[in-house]
Motif scaffolding. Structure first.
Motif, PDB file in Angstrom:
ATOM      1  N   GLU A 113      15.826  37.803  40.494  1.00  0.00           N
ATOM      2  CA  GLU A 113      16.030  39.457  40.904  1.00  0.00           C
ATOM      3  C   GLU A 113      16.865  40.270  39.752  1.00  0.00           C
ATOM      4  O   GLU A 113      18.011  39.443  39.406  1.00  0.00           O
ATOM      5  CB  GLU A 113      16.638  39.720  42.145  1.00  0.00           C
ATOM      6  CG  GLU A 113      15.716  39.304  43.209  1.00  0.00           C
ATOM      7  CD  GLU A 113      16.125  39.662  44.857  1.00  0.00           C
ATOM      8  OE1 GLU A 113      17.258  40.383  44.890  1.00  0.00           O
ATOM      9  OE2 GLU A 113      15.445  39.599  45.748  1.00  0.00           O
ATOM     10  N   ASP A 117      12.463  41.660  42.348  1.00  0.00           N
ATOM     11  CA  ASP A 117      12.034  40.506  41.917  1.00  0.00           C
ATOM     12  C   ASP A 117      11.064  40.515  40.788  1.00  0.00           C
ATOM     13  O   ASP A 117      10.127  40.978  40.553  1.00  0.00           O
ATOM     14  CB  ASP A 117      11.110  39.819  43.344  1.00  0.00           C
ATOM     15  CG  ASP A 117      10.686  38.273  42.666  1.00  0.00           C
ATOM     16  OD1 ASP A 117      10.765  37.994  41.458  1.00  0.00           O
ATOM     17  OD2 ASP A 117      10.239  37.748  43.705  1.00  0.00           O
ATOM     18  N   ASP A 130      17.471  23.884  39.290  1.00  0.00           N
ATOM     19  CA  ASP A 130      18.055  24.383  40.410  1.00  0.00           C
ATOM     20  C   ASP A 130      19.376  25.021  39.791  1.00  0.00           C
ATOM     21  O   ASP A 130      20.569  25.390  40.433  1.00  0.00           O
ATOM     22  CB  ASP A 130      18.634  23.225  41.172  1.00  0.00           C
ATOM     23  CG  ASP A 130      17.746  22.489  41.968  1.00  0.00           C
ATOM     24  OD1 ASP A 130      16.574  23.047  42.247  1.00  0.00           O
ATOM     25  OD2 ASP A 130      17.617  21.447  42.224  1.00  0.00           O
ATOM     26  N   THR A 164      24.812  34.726  39.065  1.00  0.00           N
ATOM     27  CA  THR A 164      24.636  36.104  39.543  1.00  0.00           C
ATOM     28  C   THR A 164      25.590  36.994  38.452  1.00  0.00           C
ATOM     29  O   THR A 164      26.339  36.394  37.861  1.00  0.00           O
ATOM     30  CB  THR A 164      25.298  36.311  40.865  1.00  0.00           C
ATOM     31  OG1 THR A 164      26.834  35.817  41.056  1.00  0.00           O
ATOM     32  CG2 THR A 164      24.580  35.594  41.884  1.00  0.00           C
ATOM     33  N   THR A 209      24.598  43.681  42.890  1.00  0.00           N
ATOM     34  CA  THR A 209      24.288  42.653  42.326  1.00  0.00           C
ATOM     35  C   THR A 209      23.181  42.967  41.065  1.00  0.00           C
ATOM     36  O   THR A 209      22.171  43.390  41.529  1.00  0.00           O
ATOM     37  CB  THR A 209      23.990  41.326  43.049  1.00  0.00           C
ATOM     38  OG1 THR A 209      25.039  40.878  43.834  1.00  0.00           O
ATOM     39  CG2 THR A 209      23.575  40.107  42.220  1.00  0.00           C
ATOM     40  N   SER A 221      21.509  28.583  39.576  1.00  0.00           N
ATOM     41  CA  SER A 221      22.050  29.706  40.242  1.00  0.00           C
ATOM     42  C   SER A 221      22.984  30.325  39.517  1.00  0.00           C
ATOM     43  O   SER A 221      24.026  29.987  39.173  1.00  0.00           O
ATOM     44  CB  SER A 221      22.139  29.414  41.750  1.00  0.00           C
ATOM     45  OG  SER A 221      20.903  28.631  42.396  1.00  0.00           O
ATOM     46  N   GLY A 249      11.654  28.738  42.062  1.00  0.00           N
ATOM     47  CA  GLY A 249      13.146  29.550  42.252  1.00  0.00           C
ATOM     48  C   GLY A 249      12.828  31.220  42.087  1.00  0.00           C
ATOM     49  O   GLY A 249      11.612  31.444  41.832  1.00  0.00           O
ATOM     50  N   THR A 250      13.585  31.935  42.244  1.00  0.00           N
ATOM     51  CA  THR A 250      13.639  33.506  42.434  1.00  0.00           C
ATOM     52  C   THR A 250      14.609  33.897  41.144  1.00  0.00           C
ATOM     53  O   THR A 250      15.586  33.499  40.883  1.00  0.00           O
ATOM     54  CB  THR A 250      13.947  34.105  43.668  1.00  0.00           C
ATOM     55  OG1 THR A 250      15.289  33.757  43.901  1.00  0.00           O
ATOM     56  CG2 THR A 250      13.138  33.441  44.571  1.00  0.00           C
ATOM     57  N   ASP A 278      20.521  38.170  40.048  1.00  0.00           N
ATOM     58  CA  ASP A 278      20.553  37.017  41.006  1.00  0.00           C
ATOM     59  C   ASP A 278      19.685  36.049  40.899  1.00  0.00           C
ATOM     60  O   ASP A 278      18.276  36.451  41.126  1.00  0.00           O
ATOM     61  CB  ASP A 278      20.556  37.829  42.574  1.00  0.00           C
ATOM     62  CG  ASP A 278      20.739  36.606  43.643  1.00  0.00           C
ATOM     63  OD1 ASP A 278      21.292  35.542  43.214  1.00  0.00           O
ATOM     64  OD2 ASP A 278      20.650  37.074  44.769  1.00  0.00           O
ATOM     65  N   VAL A 279      19.852  34.794  40.259  1.00  0.00           N
ATOM     66  CA  VAL A 279      19.132  33.985  40.219  1.00  0.00           C
ATOM     67  C   VAL A 279      19.368  32.652  41.237  1.00  0.00           C
ATOM     68  O   VAL A 279      20.593  32.429  41.327  1.00  0.00           O
ATOM     69  CB  VAL A 279      19.353  33.036  38.858  1.00  0.00           C
ATOM     70  CG1 VAL A 279      18.548  31.935  38.467  1.00  0.00           C
ATOM     71  CG2 VAL A 279      18.991  34.499  37.629  1.00  0.00           C
ATOM     72  N   GLU A 280      18.434  32.239  41.662  1.00  0.00           N
ATOM     73  CA  GLU A 280      18.558  31.282  42.730  1.00  0.00           C
ATOM     74  C   GLU A 280      17.536  29.930  42.508  1.00  0.00           C
ATOM     75  O   GLU A 280      16.305  30.132  42.346  1.00  0.00           O
ATOM     76  CB  GLU A 280      18.225  31.776  44.471  1.00  0.00           C
ATOM     77  CG  GLU A 280      19.119  32.849  44.695  1.00  0.00           C
ATOM     78  CD  GLU A 280      20.631  32.461  45.160  1.00  0.00           C
ATOM     79  OE1 GLU A 280      20.636  31.112  45.239  1.00  0.00           O
ATOM     80  OE2 GLU A 280      21.393  33.129  45.220  1.00  0.00           O
ATOM     81  N   ASN A 281      18.313  28.913  42.416  1.00  0.00           N
ATOM     82  CA  ASN A 281      17.579  27.517  42.493  1.00  0.00           C
ATOM     83  C   ASN A 281      16.480  27.477  41.393  1.00  0.00           C
ATOM     84  O   ASN A 281      15.055  27.042  41.655  1.00  0.00           O
ATOM     85  CB  ASN A 281      16.956  26.938  43.923  1.00  0.00           C
ATOM     86  CG  ASN A 281      17.965  27.022  44.686  1.00  0.00           C
ATOM     87  OD1 ASN A 281      19.142  26.493  44.354  1.00  0.00           O
ATOM     88  ND2 ASN A 281      17.867  27.471  45.915  1.00  0.00           N
TER      89      ASN A 281
END
Length: 234
Positions: A62, A67, A21, A25, A2, A23, A59-60, A5-8
């Motif tokens: 990567e 990160d 929010d 990839t 990946t 998200s 949120g995160t 990768d983006v989350e929330n």
């Protein structure tokens, strides 16, 4: 693997929240990922956040397995994620040659080798090498902006409205170059020409009112009744 990768992800300007929010990839085997949607949907905000120009509220993020949520823009470029902004942000009073030099500031020892690759793709940049960037035509400026991005030797190249303010014929040339670039470098594409973006995309996200409302292959979104009605009429 990946690549992104983006989350929330939540992002705002002061008290004004713009992304909610989100998200998404990008996978290693995908050449072009498109982000489409109306003006004001948050597409540029998303790119600026990925590029470190805006700090997420939560949120995160990567990129290439690390990160990068708190990375500076310079660190993110060094990490391999490079954006070609909508405004181009060229150094107008500097020559084409010197603009390309600025793009390679972290890879100075490979400048001539990389520059040769760039001018092979965009011969006009060699023809205009001593001309001030501010005197170029709109299409030439866009080629220079892309070339400068390539000089940074990106692992991924993000484009924010690359066809903006260009005549249709010039816009088509830009899309052709993006497709050519994507053969070697993954591309994250934000674009108002929804049909062309989706035609190029392996996968696409539809962003509306700061939220991802639909995702799928480029073909899936081209065939979506909602996308066709809202963005592809005429």
């Amino acid at each position: 693997m990946t690549l992104i990768d983006v989350e929330n992800l939540n992002v705002g300007y002061g008290d004004l929240q713009v992304l909610w929010d989100v998200s998404m990839t990008v996978e290693e085997d995908e050449s072009v990922i498109a982000i489409v949607g109306p003006n004001g949907a948050g597409k540029t905000t998303l790119l600026k956040t990925l590029s470190g120009l805006l700090e997420p509220t939560s949120g995160t993020i990567e990129i290439f397995g690390e990160d990068t949520s708190e990375y500076s823009p310079e660190e993110i470029i060094e990490h391999g994620f490079v954006q070609v902004p909508e405004e181009r942000n060229l150094f107008d009073d500097m020559s084409v040659y010197d603009n390309l030099r600025m793009g390679s500031y972290r890879h100075r020892e490979q400048f001539e080798e990389t520059r040769e690759e760039v001018v092979n793709m965009f011969p006009v940049l060699e023809e205009r090498r001593n001309q001030h960037a501010g005197t170029l035509s709109g299409g030439e400026q866009q080629m220079l902006a892309i070339g400068r991005g390539l000089m940074a030797q990106p692992k991924m190249l993000a484009f924010d409205e690359p066809s903006g303010a260009l005549a249709p014929q010039l816009a088509e040339r830009v899309f052709e170059k993006i497709e050519e670039i994507s053969d070697d470098i993954p591309v994250l594409l934000v674009e108002q020409h929804v049909d062309r973006a989706l035609e190029l995309a392996d996968r696409a996200y539809l962003l509306e009112n700061g939220r991802i409302v639909t995702e799928g292959t480029g073909d899936d979104l081209l065939e979506s009744d909602h996308v066709r009605e809202a963005y592809l009429r005429g």
